[in-house]
Enzyme design. Structure first.
Site, PDB file in Angstrom:
ATOM      1  CE  LYS A 140      -2.938   0.437   3.559  1.00 59.66           C
ATOM      2  NZ  LYS A 140      -2.756   1.692   4.314  1.00 59.66           N
ATOM      3  NE  ARG A 148       6.237   6.492   0.868  1.00 63.36           N
ATOM      4  CZ  ARG A 148       5.374   6.280   1.876  1.00 63.36           C
ATOM      5  NH1 ARG A 148       4.250   5.583   1.662  1.00 63.36           N
ATOM      6  NH2 ARG A 148       5.621   6.753   3.093  1.00 63.36           N
ATOM      7  N   GLY A 191      -4.898   7.742   5.779  1.00 62.20           N
ATOM      8  CA  GLY A 191      -4.022   8.732   6.415  1.00 62.20           C
ATOM      9  C   GLY A 191      -2.786   8.998   5.567  1.00 62.20           C
ATOM     10  CD  GLN A 244       0.551   8.071   7.494  1.00 67.14           C
ATOM     11  OE1 GLN A 244      -0.011   8.908   8.204  1.00 67.14           O
ATOM     12  NE2 GLN A 244      -0.030   6.950   7.147  1.00 67.14           N
ATOM     13  CG  ASP A 292       0.778  -0.084   9.313  1.00 70.75           C
ATOM     14  OD1 ASP A 292       0.413   0.766  10.147  1.00 70.75           O
ATOM     15  OD2 ASP A 292       1.193   0.221   8.177  1.00 70.75           O
ATOM     16  CE  LYS A 347      -0.076   3.856  13.117  1.00 69.92           C
ATOM     17  NZ  LYS A 347       0.696   4.630  12.135  1.00 69.92           N
TER      18      LYS A 347
END
Ligand code: S3P
Length: 445
Positions: free
Chosen positions: A25, A30, A98, A173, A324, A351
């Protein structure tokens, strides 16, 4: 799948076979962002066709970038260059993501048009001050809802100026947002991270011919440096399979007796492999086979065989490298012999859901002793009991999937509400789960 899907899991069985989980993901997001602002045509293969990365793709289409696909993971992006994006006519909807919102904020802060970033119920409650504060220091003008929450309204502010910024938390992030804003800033932007976080932005920018320097500092800190005003040159990107999706099946095969599973072509970037290290510390039998590098990212086939797990104190330095994967690691801990202790993981509270509270509630619902703490959890491994309370995913795909895996070692059927969200990151989850030996059905709630 509509929004109200309930998963029902029958316990038992072992996990066997060879599977490939969808594309990463983080890398998929990106690839669209950098391909769009590059000069020339970028071809992406293995792109994740999940709602999160598709939100990013649609946002760049709305800013005038011609993008073909995805067709079976293939995407072609006709890059418009750093200065070629156009003002979108509608707010850009980042859905549940996010990553999309925070990284896009960095790119959009550098544009000479105004626009708005919006999200779903879960994203609309997530903190954005962590990106708006440093972006404002760079000269951006951004309005938010109360408490720094989305939507983000990016105004036509001052031209951006490079800053030096030390991240208050280990966040890829925020780091990526500032590096991306740095492409548009006058001078040099330096971002200092307190501990290593995923470095896909740095690797991919270097792949696009845009230099990002990383320097190790004292302790576990690093400094990333980028200078504005350069050019990205299109390239081809082979997206590895997502280790965060593979993690569900690593745990499944580790906890179900008789299991023997190979997960192919998984991204094993060292900033992402904390889940493997933690499972191995717990006694898991995991080996990496066929290791190679594709497009600047290391990949391998991950071979997992059943092994009895034991409780551990999770080393704090592994937390950002497995950030994660904790929902499913909590499930692993719930089957282990003895106590597992996690601390230093307060980021889990912000999260897609509060993953500490939500997973403690979910495990308690099936009779596991899981005690939330302000920055982690204490779990005493043991046998589950008949489910006594509802399990809600709280708009969080990883809760839906982690509790599905918990169903393997249940004593009776486990029912999880609000599971359509698996489509954000892992649309083929249910098919692959049943293919390797789980017994899961989905029904409209
Ligand atoms: C991501 C960074 C992590 C991670 C998220 C994806 C990224 O978030 O949890 O799923 O792609 O940069 P934080 O930077 O908030 O830790």
């Amino acid at each position: 799948m509509s929004k109200n899907v309930r998963f029902k899991v029958q316990p038992g069985g072992s996990i066997k076979g060879r599977i490939r989980v969808p594309g990463d993901k983080s890398v998929s997001h990106r690839s669209i962002m950098l391909g769009s602002i590059a000069e020339g045509v970028t071809h992406v293969s293995g792109f994740l066709e999940g709602e999160d990365s598709l939100a990013t793709l649609k946002a760049f289409q709305a800013m005038g970038v011609q993008i073909e696909g995805p067709h079976n993971g293939d995407v072609t992006i006709h890059g418009v260059g750093l200065r070629g994006l156009k003002k979108p006519s509608v707010p850009l909807d980042m859905g549940n993501s996010g990553t999309a919102m925070r990284l896009m904020a960095g790119i959009l802060a550098g544009q000479d048009f105004e626009c708005e970033l919006i999200g779903d119920a879960s994203l609309s409650k997530r903190p954005m001050k962590r990106v708006t504060d440093p972006l404002r220091q760079m000269g951006a003008e951004i309005d938010t809802a109360e408490g720094g929450m989305p939507p983000l309204k990016l105004k036509k502010g001052q031209p951006l100026k490079g800053i030096q910024y030390t991240l208050p938390m280990a966040s890829a992030q925020v780091k990526s947002c500032l590096i991306l804003a740095g492409l548009y800033a006058e001078g040099t932007t330096e971002v200092i991270e307190p501990a290593p976080t995923r470095d896909h932005t740095e690797r991919m920018l270097n792949g696009f011919g845009y230099a990002v320097h990383t320097e190790k500092l004292d302790g576990s800190a690093s400094k990333m440096t980028v200078t504005g005003g350069g050019t990205l040159t299109a390239m081809n990107i082979d997206v590895p399979s997502d280790i965060s999706s593979a993690a569900f099946f690593m745990v499944a095969a580790s906890i179900a007796p008789g299991s023997d599973l190979v997960i192919e072509h998984v991204g094993i970037n060292p900033t992402r492999t904390g889940v493997i290290d933690i499972l191995k510390l717990m006694g898991a039998d995991i080996t990496l086979e066929n290791e190679q590098t594709v497009g600047g990212e290391p990949v391998a086939d991950v071979h997992v065989r059943y092994a009895p797990l034991k409780g551990i104190e999770i080393p704090e330095d592994l937390v950002p490298l497995a950030i994660d994967e904790f929902p499913v690691l909590f499930v692993a801990a719930s089957t282990a012999e003895g106590k597992t202790v996690l601390f230093g993981a307060e980021e889990l509270r912000v999260k897609e859901s509060d993953r500490i509270q939500v997973m403690a509630d979910a495990l308690n619902a099936v009779g596991i002793h899981a005690q939330p703490t302000h920055d982690g959890m204490v779990i005493v491994g043991g046998k589950q009991q008949v489910q006594k309370d509802e399990i809600q995913s709280h708009h969080d795909h990883r809760i839906s999937m982690a509790m599905t895996i918990a169903g393997l070692t249940a004593v009776s059927e486990v029912v999880i509400e609000d599971c359509a969200n698996v489509n954000t990151s892992f649309p083929t989850f249910l098919t692959l789960a049943n293919q390797v030996g789980l017994k899961v059905t989905a029904e409209q709630a």
